[in-house]
Scaffold this active site. Sequence first.
Site, PDB file in Angstrom:
ATOM      1  N   CYS A 119       0.809  -1.222   0.000  1.00 34.86           N
ATOM      2  CA  CYS A 119       0.000   0.000   0.000  1.00 34.86           C
ATOM      3  C   CYS A 119       0.845   1.276   0.000  1.00 34.86           C
ATOM      4  O   CYS A 119       0.319   2.367  -0.219  1.00 34.86           O
ATOM      5  CB  CYS A 119      -0.963  -0.011   1.176  1.00 34.86           C
ATOM      6  N   HIS A 261      -3.313   7.307   2.378  1.00 28.76           N
ATOM      7  CA  HIS A 261      -3.729   5.988   1.888  1.00 28.76           C
ATOM      8  C   HIS A 261      -5.040   5.591   2.563  1.00 28.76           C
ATOM      9  O   HIS A 261      -5.142   5.599   3.792  1.00 28.76           O
ATOM     10  CB  HIS A 261      -2.629   4.970   2.204  1.00 28.76           C
ATOM     11  N   ASN A 291     -10.150  -0.133   0.326  1.00 31.84           N
ATOM     12  CA  ASN A 291      -8.688  -0.054   0.300  1.00 31.84           C
ATOM     13  C   ASN A 291      -8.197  -0.649  -1.018  1.00 31.84           C
ATOM     14  O   ASN A 291      -8.303  -1.857  -1.231  1.00 31.84           O
ATOM     15  CB  ASN A 291      -8.118  -0.820   1.497  1.00 31.84           C
TER      16      ASN A 291
HETATM   17  N1  COA Z   1     -17.536  -8.663  10.383  1.00 28.70           N
HETATM   18  C1  COA Z   1     -17.841  -8.948  11.657  1.00 28.70           C
HETATM   19  N2  COA Z   1     -16.930  -9.218  12.594  1.00 28.70           N
HETATM   20  C2  COA Z   1     -15.638  -9.197  12.216  1.00 28.70           C
HETATM   21  C3  COA Z   1     -15.241  -8.911  10.896  1.00 28.70           C
HETATM   22  C4  COA Z   1     -16.254  -8.640   9.965  1.00 28.70           C
HETATM   23  N3  COA Z   1     -15.987  -8.324   8.673  1.00 28.70           N
HETATM   24  N4  COA Z   1     -13.895  -8.959  10.831  1.00 28.70           N
HETATM   25  C5  COA Z   1     -13.460  -9.261  12.057  1.00 28.70           C
HETATM   26  N5  COA Z   1     -14.506  -9.418  12.889  1.00 28.70           N
HETATM   27  C6  COA Z   1     -14.518  -9.758  14.301  1.00 28.70           C
HETATM   28  C7  COA Z   1     -13.280 -10.494  14.742  1.00 28.70           C
HETATM   29  O1  COA Z   1     -13.376 -11.877  14.438  1.00 28.70           O
HETATM   30  C8  COA Z   1     -13.298 -10.243  16.218  1.00 28.70           C
HETATM   31  O2  COA Z   1     -14.190 -11.127  16.820  1.00 28.70           O
HETATM   32  P1  COA Z   1     -13.863 -11.749  18.275  1.00 28.70           P
HETATM   33  O3  COA Z   1     -13.756 -10.562  19.196  1.00 28.70           O
HETATM   34  O4  COA Z   1     -15.036 -12.620  18.523  1.00 28.70           O
HETATM   35  O5  COA Z   1     -12.566 -12.464  18.097  1.00 28.70           O
HETATM   36  C9  COA Z   1     -13.896  -8.843  16.330  1.00 28.70           C
HETATM   37  O6  COA Z   1     -14.528  -8.574  15.064  1.00 28.70           O
HETATM   38  C10 COA Z   1     -12.873  -7.784  16.574  1.00 28.70           C
HETATM   39  O7  COA Z   1     -11.763  -8.030  15.711  1.00 28.70           O
HETATM   40  P2  COA Z   1     -10.588  -7.039  15.617  1.00 28.70           P
HETATM   41  O8  COA Z   1      -9.631  -7.510  14.570  1.00 28.70           O
HETATM   42  O9  COA Z   1     -10.050  -6.748  16.968  1.00 28.70           O
HETATM   43  O10 COA Z   1     -11.409  -5.773  15.102  1.00 28.70           O
HETATM   44  P3  COA Z   1     -10.909  -4.361  14.792  1.00 28.70           P
HETATM   45  O11 COA Z   1     -11.794  -3.396  15.449  1.00 28.70           O
HETATM   46  O12 COA Z   1      -9.428  -4.240  14.990  1.00 28.70           O
HETATM   47  O13 COA Z   1     -11.208  -4.252  13.244  1.00 28.70           O
HETATM   48  C11 COA Z   1     -10.012  -4.424  11.201  1.00 28.70           C
HETATM   49  C12 COA Z   1     -10.641  -5.180  12.333  1.00 28.70           C
HETATM   50  C13 COA Z   1      -9.401  -5.416  10.231  1.00 28.70           C
HETATM   51  C14 COA Z   1     -11.099  -3.641  10.493  1.00 28.70           C
HETATM   52  C15 COA Z   1      -8.977  -3.464  11.792  1.00 28.70           C
HETATM   53  O14 COA Z   1      -8.084  -4.157  12.617  1.00 28.70           O
HETATM   54  C16 COA Z   1      -8.199  -2.759  10.726  1.00 28.70           C
HETATM   55  O15 COA Z   1      -8.739  -1.956  10.017  1.00 28.70           O
HETATM   56  N6  COA Z   1      -6.888  -2.998  10.647  1.00 28.70           N
HETATM   57  C17 COA Z   1      -6.037  -2.375   9.669  1.00 28.70           C
HETATM   58  C18 COA Z   1      -6.467  -2.796   8.313  1.00 28.70           C
HETATM   59  C19 COA Z   1      -5.709  -2.078   7.259  1.00 28.70           C
HETATM   60  O16 COA Z   1      -5.935  -0.932   7.040  1.00 28.70           O
HETATM   61  N7  COA Z   1      -4.831  -2.769   6.573  1.00 28.70           N
HETATM   62  C20 COA Z   1      -4.147  -2.260   5.492  1.00 28.70           C
HETATM   63  C21 COA Z   1      -3.020  -1.445   5.904  1.00 28.70           C
HETATM   64  S1  COA Z   1      -2.344  -0.848   4.461  1.00 28.70           S
END
Ligand code: COA
Length: 340
Positions: A119, A261, A291
């Site tokens: 990214c 980004h 993204n």
């Molecule tokens: N729908 C519903 N629940 C979801 C889900 C979805 N699409 N994706 C994950 N979950 C669940 C997880 O399984 C977890 O459940 P649990 O508590 O029972 O284990 C819960 O939601 C919380 O997961 P977590 O990963 O802690 O959530 P979060 O608030 O951190 O959000 C992301 C997850 C992926 C959205 C977030 O971590 C994120 O945006 N990270 C960076 C992503 C990014 O930008 N990457 C590219 C960088 S260039």
Amino acid sequence: MPVRYQEKDRAAVVTGVGGWVPPHVVTNEDLSARLDTSDEWIRTRTGIRTRHVISPGMATSDLAFEAGRRALASAGDPEIGAVVLATTTPDRPCPATAPDVAARLGLVGVPAFDISAVCAGFLYGLATAAGLIASGTARQVLLIGADAFTTIVDPKDRSTAVIFADGAGAVVLRAGQADEPGAVGPVVLGSDGRSAHLIQVPAGGSRQRSRSRSCDPGDEFFQMEGRETFRQAVERMSTTSRQAVEAVGWTLGDIDRLAAHQANARILKAVADRLAIPAGNQLSNISRVGNTGAASIPLLLAQSAENSSLTAGHRVLLTAFGGGLSWGAATLTWPRLPAS
Ligand code: COA
């Protein structure tokens, strides 16, 4: 033909921009129908409502070609001396996709190569394009960011399938002066390979070869540790942004537009808060396109210029973070483009 080195024209100046997304739109409701997720979860955790996805038979080069063609038209179809393509989803592992895109754009014979910085690829490409210009290798460079992330994301992985999407953006850069509108300021880049495991496709390279057909289950897909990626993205983008602003001699208060980004709306808010950039000065299209990897920043610039949220004279801060880990930031004053 090599260009003659000219000491006074060593800066890279933006002269054109273009973006393209494939027509097929996937909504949060579409994803909720096949994954254990909901529109509410996706909207509140990521800020994404819709995204564009390539159709069967389409590849990254098709996205790159369209964005490149539009950027060239926006710049008045100049004579291009090099094509740089930032992508994590090349049409195939070998050879690079850039020569194919260049040929389709009628640019046979010019140097053309891919950059792999996930990214952060567009900012790595910006530094590379600026280097090609400064060294005299090319006087005008077409820089494209294009990704078809839906081709490497596991469609059953709800934590990545709701975030990543497909698209392309491009800019044209020419040799010019550091103090003219459109000139790219010092590009600040960084990496930390110790955390490469946070964002990766484990198989398909020399460590777990696709030929063996024996990679661990799921390793052929894109994998991401969301929480730590989130933390690192906020930290790296805000720190490197400060460095880029300082390097060009501006202050954060000078920034008219933040073009970060489009990783996740919550990441964008956290970065903007840390930099004290007001909501009205933040460019965003994540709710519509998700993204899009290396395409994210140039696509954002193209769409923002088109809807006039980015206009000539705006002092713009660009910043990105991605797998590698790799990150970067740069500044530029948005130029008056022929088509704008
Ligand atoms: N729908 C519903 N629940 C979801 C889900 C979805 N699409 N994706 C994950 N979950 C669940 C997880 O399984 C977890 O459940 P649990 O508590 O029972 O284990 C819960 O939601 C919380 O997961 P977590 O990963 O802690 O959530 P979060 O608030 O951190 O959000 C992301 C997850 C992926 C959205 C977030 O971590 C994120 O945006 N990270 C960076 C992503 C990014 O930008 N990457 C590219 C960088 S260039």
